[in-house]
Design a protein around this motif. Structure first.
Motif, PDB file in Angstrom:
ATOM      1  N   HIS A   1      31.119 -11.191 -27.435  1.00  0.00           N
ATOM      2  CA  HIS A   1      31.635 -10.297 -28.473  1.00  0.00           C
ATOM      3  C   HIS A   1      31.735 -11.028 -29.803  1.00  0.00           C
ATOM      4  CE1 HIS A   1      32.519  -6.501 -26.414  1.00  0.00           C
ATOM      5  NE2 HIS A   1      32.687  -7.253 -25.336  1.00  0.00           N
ATOM      6  N   GLU A   2      32.269 -12.233 -29.789  1.00  0.00           N
ATOM      7  CA  GLU A   2      32.400 -13.013 -31.023  1.00  0.00           C
ATOM      8  C   GLU A   2      31.041 -13.308 -31.647  1.00  0.00           C
ATOM      9  OE1 GLU A   2      34.598 -16.498 -29.950  1.00  0.00           O
ATOM     10  OE2 GLU A   2      36.398 -15.334 -29.473  1.00  0.00           O
TER      11      GLU A   2
ATOM     12  N   MET B   1      25.516 -13.897 -15.826  1.00  0.00           N
ATOM     13  CA  MET B   1      25.951 -14.555 -17.062  1.00  0.00           C
ATOM     14  C   MET B   1      25.126 -15.812 -17.314  1.00  0.00           C
ATOM     15  SD  MET B   1      30.117 -14.068 -17.054  1.00  0.00           S
ATOM     16  CE  MET B   1      30.373 -15.132 -15.643  1.00  0.00           C
ATOM     17  N   ALA B   2      24.908 -16.599 -16.276  1.00  0.00           N
ATOM     18  CA  ALA B   2      24.129 -17.835 -16.426  1.00  0.00           C
ATOM     19  C   ALA B   2      22.694 -17.524 -16.846  1.00  0.00           C
ATOM     20  CB  ALA B   2      24.153 -18.624 -15.117  1.00  0.00           C
TER      21      ALA B   2
ATOM     22  N   GLN C   1      26.022  -6.103 -27.055  1.00  0.00           N
ATOM     23  CA  GLN C   1      25.120  -5.017 -26.653  1.00  0.00           C
ATOM     24  C   GLN C   1      23.947  -5.563 -25.839  1.00  0.00           C
ATOM     25  OE1 GLN C   1      24.323  -2.960 -30.388  1.00  0.00           O
ATOM     26  NE2 GLN C   1      25.616  -1.276 -29.681  1.00  0.00           N
ATOM     27  N   ARG C   2      23.414  -6.705 -26.256  1.00  0.00           N
ATOM     28  CA  ARG C   2      22.326  -7.335 -25.489  1.00  0.00           C
ATOM     29  C   ARG C   2      22.816  -7.712 -24.101  1.00  0.00           C
ATOM     30  NH1 ARG C   2      20.152 -12.136 -28.979  1.00  0.00           N
ATOM     31  NH2 ARG C   2      19.225 -12.692 -26.968  1.00  0.00           N
ATOM     32  N   TRP C   3      24.035  -8.266 -24.010  1.00  0.00           N
ATOM     33  CA  TRP C   3      24.591  -8.668 -22.720  1.00  0.00           C
ATOM     34  C   TRP C   3      24.774  -7.454 -21.815  1.00  0.00           C
ATOM     35  CZ3 TRP C   3      25.339 -10.984 -18.525  1.00  0.00           C
ATOM     36  CH2 TRP C   3      26.417 -10.676 -17.683  1.00  0.00           C
ATOM     37  N   TYR C   4      25.361  -6.383 -22.342  1.00  0.00           N
ATOM     38  CA  TYR C   4      25.602  -5.214 -21.496  1.00  0.00           C
ATOM     39  C   TYR C   4      24.294  -4.565 -21.049  1.00  0.00           C
ATOM     40  CZ  TYR C   4      30.518  -5.775 -22.508  1.00  0.00           C
ATOM     41  OH  TYR C   4      31.787  -6.284 -22.597  1.00  0.00           O
ATOM     42  N   ALA C   5      23.284  -4.553 -21.898  1.00  0.00           N
ATOM     43  CA  ALA C   5      21.980  -4.025 -21.503  1.00  0.00           C
ATOM     44  C   ALA C   5      21.367  -4.891 -20.405  1.00  0.00           C
ATOM     45  CB  ALA C   5      21.040  -3.958 -22.709  1.00  0.00           C
ATOM     46  N   PHE C   6      21.455  -6.200 -20.549  1.00  0.00           N
ATOM     47  CA  PHE C   6      20.938  -7.132 -19.546  1.00  0.00           C
ATOM     48  C   PHE C   6      21.667  -6.935 -18.216  1.00  0.00           C
ATOM     49  CE2 PHE C   6      21.150 -11.216 -17.346  1.00  0.00           C
ATOM     50  CZ  PHE C   6      19.816 -11.590 -17.311  1.00  0.00           C
ATOM     51  N   SER C   7      22.991  -6.886 -18.276  1.00  0.00           N
ATOM     52  CA  SER C   7      23.806  -6.731 -17.067  1.00  0.00           C
ATOM     53  C   SER C   7      23.516  -5.397 -16.373  1.00  0.00           C
ATOM     54  CB  SER C   7      25.287  -6.822 -17.433  1.00  0.00           C
ATOM     55  OG  SER C   7      26.099  -6.617 -16.325  1.00  0.00           O
ATOM     56  N   THR C   8      23.403  -4.333 -17.153  1.00  0.00           N
ATOM     57  CA  THR C   8      23.104  -3.013 -16.587  1.00  0.00           C
ATOM     58  C   THR C   8      21.733  -3.009 -15.925  1.00  0.00           C
ATOM     59  OG1 THR C   8      24.517  -1.899 -18.189  1.00  0.00           O
ATOM     60  CG2 THR C   8      22.792  -0.565 -17.147  1.00  0.00           C
TER      61      THR C   8
END
Length: 111
Positions: free
Chosen positions: A79-80, A45-46, A85-92
């Motif tokens: 989400h807000e 996250m950071a 989608q960018r976050w989930y792609a990065f995390s994945t």
């Protein structure tokens, strides 16, 4: 060439994939890759927040990960802001990276 597959803990519960394989019958054929801990998840996250070019959003995300409830606040913030989608792609991508590193440490070349 040997091809392997990854299964999560839900798939390994009794009865779910019993017809496909038996881990106890061939224990040397399987590797356990444990889920990442909260420290690595927090680091994701950071790191994601530092990559955000909009200074206001970056600051919101950096504030969201401070203290208790960081994971929920961060999820709500992405989400807000419409960047989930960018976050989930990065995390994945980070998760796959850890899995590849794990396989290399086991002497397996990921493809």
């Amino acid at each position: 060439m040997t091809i392997g597959f990854a299964y999560d803990d839900e798939a390994l519960e009794p009865g779910v994939l019993d017809d496909e394989f038996d881990i106890e019958e061939e224990p040397d054929r399987w590797l356990r890759f444990d889920c990442i801990g909260s420290r690595d998840s927090w680091r994701n996250m950071a790191d994601f927040a530092t990559r955000i070019s909009d200074p206001d959003l970056r600051n919101r995300l950096e504030r969201a990960i401070e203290g208790r409830g960081a994971f929920r606040r961060f999820r709500d913030a992405v989400h807000e802001a419409g960047v989930s989608q960018r976050w989930y792609a990065f995390s994945t991508d980070r998760k796959f990276g850890r899995a590849r590193e794990f396989l290399v440490r086991q002497g397996i070349r990921p493809t």
